[in-house]
Write a protein that holds these residues in place. Structure first.
Motif, PDB file in Angstrom:
ATOM      1  N   UNK B  25     -29.933  15.281  65.029  1.00 38.52           N
ATOM      2  CA  UNK B  25     -28.600  15.677  65.511  1.00 38.52           C
ATOM      3  C   UNK B  25     -27.545  15.596  64.407  1.00 38.52           C
ATOM      4  N   UNK B  26     -27.835  14.798  63.382  1.00 35.96           N
ATOM      5  CA  UNK B  26     -26.867  14.676  62.281  1.00 35.96           C
ATOM      6  C   UNK B  26     -26.608  16.021  61.604  1.00 35.96           C
ATOM      7  N   UNK B  27     -27.603  16.949  61.729  1.00 33.16           N
ATOM      8  CA  UNK B  27     -27.447  18.255  61.082  1.00 33.16           C
ATOM      9  C   UNK B  27     -26.348  19.107  61.703  1.00 33.16           C
ATOM     10  N   UNK B  28     -25.950  18.786  62.924  1.00 30.66           N
ATOM     11  CA  UNK B  28     -24.978  19.654  63.606  1.00 30.66           C
ATOM     12  C   UNK B  28     -23.690  19.744  62.793  1.00 30.66           C
ATOM     13  N   UNK B  29     -23.209  18.586  62.372  1.00 31.64           N
ATOM     14  CA  UNK B  29     -21.938  18.549  61.657  1.00 31.64           C
ATOM     15  C   UNK B  29     -22.028  19.374  60.367  1.00 31.64           C
ATOM     16  N   UNK B  30     -23.076  19.135  59.599  1.00 32.14           N
ATOM     17  CA  UNK B  30     -23.154  19.824  58.303  1.00 32.14           C
ATOM     18  C   UNK B  30     -23.528  21.294  58.472  1.00 32.14           C
ATOM     19  N   UNK B  31     -24.501  21.569  59.353  1.00 33.88           N
ATOM     20  CA  UNK B  31     -25.011  22.935  59.432  1.00 33.88           C
ATOM     21  C   UNK B  31     -24.130  23.860  60.251  1.00 33.88           C
ATOM     22  N   UNK B  32     -23.580  23.367  61.335  1.00 34.49           N
ATOM     23  CA  UNK B  32     -22.880  24.267  62.244  1.00 34.49           C
ATOM     24  C   UNK B  32     -21.355  24.138  62.169  1.00 34.49           C
ATOM     25  N   UNK B  33     -20.857  22.902  62.238  1.00 37.93           N
ATOM     26  CA  UNK B  33     -19.405  22.716  62.298  1.00 37.93           C
ATOM     27  C   UNK B  33     -18.753  23.178  60.996  1.00 37.93           C
ATOM     28  N   UNK B  34     -19.279  22.685  59.890  1.00 39.26           N
ATOM     29  CA  UNK B  34     -18.725  23.060  58.591  1.00 39.26           C
ATOM     30  C   UNK B  34     -18.905  24.544  58.307  1.00 39.26           C
ATOM     31  N   UNK B  35     -20.093  25.067  58.635  1.00 37.30           N
ATOM     32  CA  UNK B  35     -20.379  26.474  58.357  1.00 37.30           C
ATOM     33  C   UNK B  35     -19.478  27.390  59.180  1.00 37.30           C
ATOM     34  N   UNK B  36     -19.239  27.024  60.426  1.00 41.39           N
ATOM     35  CA  UNK B  36     -18.348  27.840  61.254  1.00 41.39           C
ATOM     36  C   UNK B  36     -16.942  27.866  60.663  1.00 41.39           C
ATOM     37  N   UNK B 137     -38.148  28.904  66.115  1.00 39.47           N
ATOM     38  CA  UNK B 137     -37.801  27.744  66.932  1.00 39.47           C
ATOM     39  C   UNK B 137     -38.550  27.752  68.255  1.00 39.47           C
ATOM     40  N   UNK B 138     -38.543  28.905  68.914  1.00 45.92           N
ATOM     41  CA  UNK B 138     -39.215  29.007  70.213  1.00 45.92           C
ATOM     42  C   UNK B 138     -40.728  28.847  70.061  1.00 45.92           C
ATOM     43  N   UNK B 139     -41.261  29.351  68.942  1.00 46.20           N
ATOM     44  CA  UNK B 139     -42.702  29.205  68.698  1.00 46.20           C
ATOM     45  C   UNK B 139     -43.068  27.722  68.573  1.00 46.20           C
ATOM     46  N   UNK B 140     -42.234  26.985  67.834  1.00 47.67           N
ATOM     47  CA  UNK B 140     -42.474  25.542  67.686  1.00 47.67           C
ATOM     48  C   UNK B 140     -42.452  24.865  69.059  1.00 47.67           C
ATOM     49  N   UNK B 151     -28.829  26.595  72.617  1.00 46.35           N
ATOM     50  CA  UNK B 151     -29.017  28.005  72.972  1.00 46.35           C
ATOM     51  C   UNK B 151     -29.177  28.908  71.751  1.00 46.35           C
ATOM     52  N   UNK B 152     -28.751  28.443  70.592  1.00 46.98           N
ATOM     53  CA  UNK B 152     -28.899  29.250  69.383  1.00 46.98           C
ATOM     54  C   UNK B 152     -30.012  28.680  68.498  1.00 46.98           C
ATOM     55  N   UNK B 153     -30.038  27.381  68.361  1.00 49.70           N
ATOM     56  CA  UNK B 153     -31.057  26.698  67.563  1.00 49.70           C
ATOM     57  C   UNK B 153     -31.895  25.860  68.524  1.00 49.70           C
ATOM     58  N   UNK B 154     -32.873  26.503  69.194  1.00 51.13           N
ATOM     59  CA  UNK B 154     -33.544  25.829  70.310  1.00 51.13           C
ATOM     60  C   UNK B 154     -34.306  24.569  69.913  1.00 51.13           C
ATOM     61  N   UNK B 155     -34.638  24.474  68.626  1.00 52.92           N
ATOM     62  CA  UNK B 155     -35.479  23.363  68.192  1.00 52.92           C
ATOM     63  C   UNK B 155     -34.677  22.350  67.364  1.00 52.92           C
ATOM     64  N   UNK B 156     -33.370  22.424  67.554  1.00 48.50           N
ATOM     65  CA  UNK B 156     -32.444  21.539  66.840  1.00 48.50           C
ATOM     66  C   UNK B 156     -32.832  20.061  66.925  1.00 48.50           C
ATOM     67  N   UNK B 157     -33.493  19.687  68.022  1.00 53.81           N
ATOM     68  CA  UNK B 157     -33.804  18.273  68.245  1.00 53.81           C
ATOM     69  C   UNK B 157     -34.986  17.785  67.417  1.00 53.81           C
ATOM     70  N   UNK B 158     -35.674  18.704  66.742  1.00 49.93           N
ATOM     71  CA  UNK B 158     -36.866  18.288  65.993  1.00 49.93           C
ATOM     72  C   UNK B 158     -36.573  18.196  64.503  1.00 49.93           C
ATOM     73  N   UNK B 326     -25.935  13.149  72.207  1.00 50.50           N
ATOM     74  CA  UNK B 326     -27.103  13.041  73.096  1.00 50.50           C
ATOM     75  C   UNK B 326     -28.058  14.230  72.981  1.00 50.50           C
ATOM     76  N   UNK B 327     -27.621  15.333  72.353  1.00 54.95           N
ATOM     77  CA  UNK B 327     -28.492  16.501  72.241  1.00 54.95           C
ATOM     78  C   UNK B 327     -28.614  17.244  73.560  1.00 54.95           C
ATOM     79  N   UNK B 328     -29.378  18.327  73.551  1.00 51.09           N
ATOM     80  CA  UNK B 328     -29.385  19.238  74.688  1.00 51.09           C
ATOM     81  C   UNK B 328     -30.284  18.851  75.845  1.00 51.09           C
ATOM     82  N   UNK B 329     -31.384  18.117  75.578  1.00 48.18           N
ATOM     83  CA  UNK B 329     -32.335  17.853  76.661  1.00 48.18           C
ATOM     84  C   UNK B 329     -31.749  17.006  77.774  1.00 48.18           C
ATOM     85  N   UNK B 330     -30.801  16.129  77.422  1.00 48.98           N
ATOM     86  CA  UNK B 330     -30.218  15.244  78.435  1.00 48.98           C
ATOM     87  C   UNK B 330     -29.593  16.045  79.581  1.00 48.98           C
TER      88      UNK B 330
END
Lengths: 245, 466
Positions: B25-36, B137-140, B151-158, B326-330
């Motif tokens: 989940x730490x990747x969200x900040x660097x990969x998505x928030x900053x990039x957006x 992601x969906x294949x994994x 919904x965009x990065x379905x395998x974000x939790x792995x 908490x990520x998406x599965x919760x």
């Protein structure tokens, strides 16, 4: 100008010093301040829980109590946001109470917003020596646009240095009932906030909402930080906070 | 997909204590928030584009039936066949019938959240069709038998390590550790499936009414292969995805990748129009478009209508401090985060999703980044209001609110109670001035700074009287 102070239920119960600091600031800004005796709560706990009935009744009560004020000032972005932004949505009709509530909403201000943009306070009376960091409370920031106002006021304290923390706009995890309904998540969010406060190098964290302060201070103390001071912006601007540390 | 949203609290607790998940989940900040933030800054005037996009979506929703009929006419004129599904089950039945009609044995899929919403894979497998997810992601997730968590990065939790293990276990090849190597391995495994597939299944990011086209944005190229190589293409999407013109779609495409992944544009933007014509050399022989309602039309004309503007960029969850922790599965269903906490109750019912709208501090970070200006905190409050009106809130909460409301409207009693509480809390706080234990949840993770023992109103009254 005649200014009504809406103390807020949290300040009334948990830290009256914030209310008195607000009174000092308003008096210093040349306001004629009244404190309606029968004020209680803005209704946000009910409103955010989906119960609009009580919130509407409290809105009407508040509009009556503050009817003769030019402005209503609130030392909380959250409660000010409730009145200013959410009350009108509860009264979309054209009845007499609705008009009164919408008029109340239009003249209600968060404290720092009022001091900077209405009272145009240029010489804050407080004294503070040292480093502090500022947490932007969510409702003040995103509902009312409170961002530069507290910083402009803190800049008037000659011996205070603002050291911005990373993610100062990220929620601390309080969220009213959220903090007890989802206490584990809330505590984790407060942990993240604590980490950023520590990384800022400041030994005092300041915010404009007591809810956030209770959450942040409560978590800091629990994780063993007894040193970081957790203060409301009104206390810093009005008092001699910081002189003792 | 079964709705497990009632277990939000327990599952969120597990997520908070899952070290692997927390590191992912730490990747969200660097990969998505900053990039957006960076990508949005490339637009001359984000607010103007956003405002235009909001208007486009609102205008469609105001006359949704007419735009859908226009879309159907234009799509059919170009050789596509349009199906209408009121429920997820109906969508699955339609697609299974299509598979049967063409004797489909293998289907390859491009990423589609609506197909997750329907549980389409299970339905097709039950009908004897082998389904292969081809989005990496969906294949994994298909290998791991897990639902998506974003919904965009379905395998974000792995984490990458987990993917390495999974590939080694399923592909029976030496364990790879580099991202490029892992991608290459997936390509090599998937390529024969594309060639052998009888049917390709995709979603649609937008349906373009004036041309009857399906627009999809993808990054991996699998979407192009899945929609053009097999002889049958089925696009499954929600009825709200229609936009009037190609130009409108381009306005939205300026915002979608920037908001989602921080890209100025995705690697592929595919506009799929009609089946293969006689003079064309490639494309599917049969093109079916399945339009799903599944609760969407019920939101029209209600206070939740603005939710249907959603273009599924995921920015709201990327910026939600609850989701970030908490990520998406919760959240227990296909759509997590703020948008899901509004949509899921509408699709799956209020009673099955009680925690969702409450699992937010209403901090408003989601609404600030939403590219189509959906007032998500207001909508979350609206769902809470619906829960309250339906008497679905827990008994204790309702009692507590009733007591609070009774007192707040009776200032004299209120003042007495506040005074008493202030004294009790001050006593509990003692010399330390903080309370380590109280009944209820506050002190499980925090102390409570104790008050001074007198309320503001008491002190103020005393001060006034000399």
């Amino acid at each position: 100008m005649r200014v009504g102070l809406f103390v807020t239920c949290l300040v009334d119960l948990m830290r009256p010093s914030i209310g008195f600091a607000t009174l000092r600031l308003l008096a210093h800004a040349g306001c004629d301040v009244i404190v309606p005796e029968h004020q209680t709560c803005c209704g946000q706990p009910g409103y955010n829980a989906g119960d609009h009935t009580a919130a509407r009744e409290l809105a009407i009560k508040l509009a009556l109590e503050f009817a003769d004020c030019d402005y209503v000032v609130v030392p909380s972005g959250s409660c000010a946001g409730m009145i200013r932004v959410h009350y009108p949505t509860l009264f979309p009709d054209d009845s007499e109470p609705a008009r009164r509530v919408r008029a109340l909403a239009a003249r209600t201000y968060e404290l720092t917003d009022f001091l900077v943009n209405i009272a145009k306070l240029q010489d804050v009376p407080g004294r503070f020596t040292g480093n502090l960091t500022y947490h932007d409370s969510c409702s003040g920031l995103r509902e009312l646009g409170v961002k530069q106002q507290p910083r402009a006021l803190l800049a008037q304290l000659p011996d205070a240095t603002l050291k911005e923390m990373a993610q100062c706009e990220t929620c601390c995890g309080f969220g009213g009932a959220f903090s007890v309904k989802f206490d584990e998540i809330s505590s984790r969010m407060a942990d993240n906030k604590a980490r950023h406060i520590h990384a800022s190098g400041a030994n005092t964290v300041v915010a404009g909402d007591l809810g956030c302060l209770l959450n942040i201070e409560g978590r800091l103390r629990r994780i063993g930080d007894q040193a970081t001071r957790v203060l409301h912006i009104a206390e810093v601007l009005a008092g001699d906070e910081g002189q003792t540390s | 997909m079964k709705v497990a949203s009632l277990k939000f609290q327990r599952n969120a607790g597990k997520s908070l204590n899952n070290k692997t998940l927390q590191s992912a989940l730490k990747n969200i900040e660097s990969r998505f928030v900053g990039a957006r933030r960076e990508a949005i800054s490339h637009l001359d005037d984000f607010e103007a584009v956003r405002s235009r996009a909001t208007t486009i979506r609102d205008q469609v929703l105001a006359n949704l039936d007419q735009w859908l009929i226009r879309f159907e006419q234009e799509a059919q004129r170009r050789g596509a066949i349009v199906h209408w599904a009121e429920t997820a089950e109906e969508a699955n039945r339609i697609i299974c019938d299509i598979a049967r009609q063409y004797g489909v044995k293998k289907a390859v899929k491009s990423k589609s959240m609506v197909s997750e919403e329907c549980g389409l894979n299970d339905a097709l497998e039950a009908a004897g069709v082998q389904v292969v997810e081809t989005d990496l992601g969906e294949y994994i997730l298909q290998l791991a038998h897990e639902p998506p968590s974003h919904i965009v990065a379905p395998v974000l939790h792995k984490t990458k390590d987990e993917v390495s293990d999974l590939f080694a276990q399923h592909h029976h090849l030496p364990r790879k550790t580099g991202i490029a190597e892992l991608c290459q391995e997936a390509r090599e495994i998937l390529r024969p499936h594309f060639i052998a597939a009888d049917m390709g299944i995709s979603g649609a990011n937008f349906l373009i009414a004036e041309t009857g086209s399906v627009l999809i944005v993808t990054n991996e190229g699998n979407g192009r292969l899945a929609t053009t190589l097999p002889r049958v293409h089925v696009a499954l999407t929600g009825i709200e995805k229609v936009v009037p013109t190609l130009e409108d779609a381009t306005t939205l495409v300026r915002l979608l990748p920037r908001s989602a992944t921080g890209q100025d544009i995705t690697n592929y933007v595919s506009v799929l129009t009609g089946a293969k014509a006689l003079d064309e050399s490639d494309g599917p022989e049969h093109f079916h478009i399945v339009l799903l309602d599944n609760g969407r039309s019920k939101m029209l004309g209600t206070k939740l209508q603005a939710m249907l503007r959603c273009i599924r960029c995921g920015a709201c969850m990327n910026h939600c401090p609850v989701y970030q922790n908490v990520g998406g599965h919760a959240y227990g269903w296909v759509y997590p985060g703020p948008m899901g906490s509004v949509l899921t109750p509408s699709f799956a019912g209020l009673a099955a999703t009680l925690p969702l709208p409450n699992a937010s501090t209403l901090c408003g970070a989601c609404a600030v980044v939403c590219p189509v200006s959906i007032p998500l905190p207001d909508l979350l409050r609206e769902v809470r209001h619906q829960q309250s009106l339906a008497n679905l809130r827990p008994w204790r909460e309702r009692k507590a609110l009733a007591v609070w409301a009774w007192l707040a409207l009776r200032p004299i009693w209120y003042a007495r109670c506040a005074g008493l509480m202030s004294r009790v809390l001050a006593w509990l706080g003692g010399a330390k001035g903080r309370i380590g234990w109280l009944p209820g949840a506050w002190t499980r993770g925090r102390d409570l700074p104790a008050p001074a023992g007198q309320t503001f109103r008491d002190l103020y009254r005393k001060r006034e009287k000399p």
